[in-house]
Design a protein around this motif. Sequence first.
Motif, PDB file in Angstrom:
ATOM      1  N   ARG A  10      -5.739  21.720  37.155  1.00 61.78           N
ATOM      2  CA  ARG A  10      -6.690  21.813  36.032  1.00 61.78           C
ATOM      3  C   ARG A  10      -7.273  23.215  35.888  1.00 61.78           C
ATOM      4  O   ARG A  10      -7.520  23.902  36.881  1.00 61.78           O
ATOM      5  N   GLN A  11      -7.505  23.594  34.641  1.00 62.76           N
ATOM      6  CA  GLN A  11      -8.189  24.868  34.372  1.00 62.76           C
ATOM      7  C   GLN A  11      -9.560  24.838  35.004  1.00 62.76           C
ATOM      8  O   GLN A  11     -10.257  23.827  34.917  1.00 62.76           O
ATOM      9  N   GLU A  35      -7.270  26.817  40.300  1.00 63.56           N
ATOM     10  CA  GLU A  35      -6.501  27.480  39.234  1.00 63.56           C
ATOM     11  C   GLU A  35      -5.965  28.839  39.697  1.00 63.56           C
ATOM     12  O   GLU A  35      -4.796  29.161  39.497  1.00 63.56           O
ATOM     13  N   ARG A  67      -2.035  30.022  40.331  1.00 61.69           N
ATOM     14  CA  ARG A  67      -1.454  31.176  39.635  1.00 61.69           C
ATOM     15  C   ARG A  67      -0.828  32.158  40.643  1.00 61.69           C
ATOM     16  O   ARG A  67       0.253  32.688  40.432  1.00 61.69           O
TER      17      ARG A  67
END
Length: 469
Positions: free
Chosen positions: A331-332, A387, A391
Amino acid sequence: MLHLYNTLSRSKEAFQPLKAGMAGLYTCGPTVYDYAHIGNFRTFTFQDVLKRYLQYCGYAVRHVMNITDVDDRIIQNARERGVGIRDYTRHFAQAFFEDLEALGIQKPDQFCYATEHIPEMVSLIRRLEEKGVAYRQDDSVYFNVSRFPGYGKLAHIDFAGIKPGARVDTDKYLKEDARDFALWKAPREGEDFWETEIGPGRPGWHIECSAMAMKYLGETFDIHSGGIDLVFPHHENEIAQSEAATGVPFCRYWVHGEHLLVNSETMSKSKGNFYTLRDLLDRGFDPAAIRYLLVSVHYRKQINFSFEGIQHAAVALRRIHDLIDRLAAVRQGAAGSRSLAEEAIAKARRGFESAMDDDLNASEALAAIFDLVREANTLLDQDQVGEEQARDIEAFLRRADSVFGTFFRRSELILDEEVEKLISERRQARLDRQFRRADEIREQLVRRGIVLEDTRDGTRWKRSLSAPA
Ligand code: AMP
Ligand code: ZN
């Protein structure tokens, strides 16, 4: 620092380029008399990994590959089909380019066709004649091996014991010494030839690579590569004729890849035990999985080719794809453990780089990637991947994949268990009289190369042998 096994010294050497930050790479390309087989592509794929890892290390690589578009087989096949050699070879060259693309192999900076470099070869032959290391016999020109004292230094063959007359080359031409090889071949009845300053004829195979490598990379360059079958006589002869002409070393690192085998025998056209890439794609195999299979074995180890091997490669690749999907689903704004993720990435990077630096040890480099896959999955299970960490892990996988070129290519290959699942779904749909859905599933499977046969004992399936419609 990158170390490469140099066939010339029979040892691993630190790679030090002639010009800082640059790497000149020459790889012997295909003889385009037919489609290349998957063994050939093992070599082209390992060379692609070599090139990509040089780029990963920050080198600007200049990669040159020849296309051999004139030789005995080409002349014969073109004649049998009643077409010119140019028309004949362009078709297979085009197919080769398409296959490179399907396998994610970067295009060389320079493709060079032998037939477009006849003047360069002729001028090299003239230089050799002027130096007295080439002689004429029956209008052909030969290299006089006895005039080049270093002959045998690449293949590490001591020629002292080989008597004249013992054949070490399959050439059908007459020559003074068995080791001598043709630089220029006089035309034979009905064959294509070029009118040149050294007379009519066509070039020998070896002179082609010397002339083109030196034209595009200079008289001395960094890396020359091919499959091990090219060490002798091809590369030995390239060294002899180049160094005899220039008086300087031809190439500094000679990097040769092992063969791909089928049932313990080298895959080759002449043995008839070969698959082209097209054969495999027609059977429904995915090019990303084929590439993975080819790159996952150390280039100096043989690969025993099998369909199961491609299946296993697809399964391994799927584990990486699944992780990439999980990372994308984080999730962001989610928070996680920065230190744990950083530690896992740093460990994977160290493992990956030290393995690749050690003569491109791809299987160990991949082991480091799979350690990361396992650790990242555990961290995801524990909600430790936020997040930012997702990344970072993905960014590292992308960086490693700039070398392997498969992690982010989705496999189209359908796995056995997925086929089974769809077949049982279809059975249920038929029981529920949802015939449209059942047909949809059948069509979906057919498109992916799976043939179904409904029997009294249930549905049997197999992979189709021809291209899916
Ligand atoms: P060719 O088109 O025969 O000149 O071969 C192209 C490249 O494929 C050369 O680098 C060969 O050494 C290599 N090669 C040929 N057979 C195999 C094999 N079975 N496995 C790996 N490489 C091969
Ligand atoms: Zn060559």
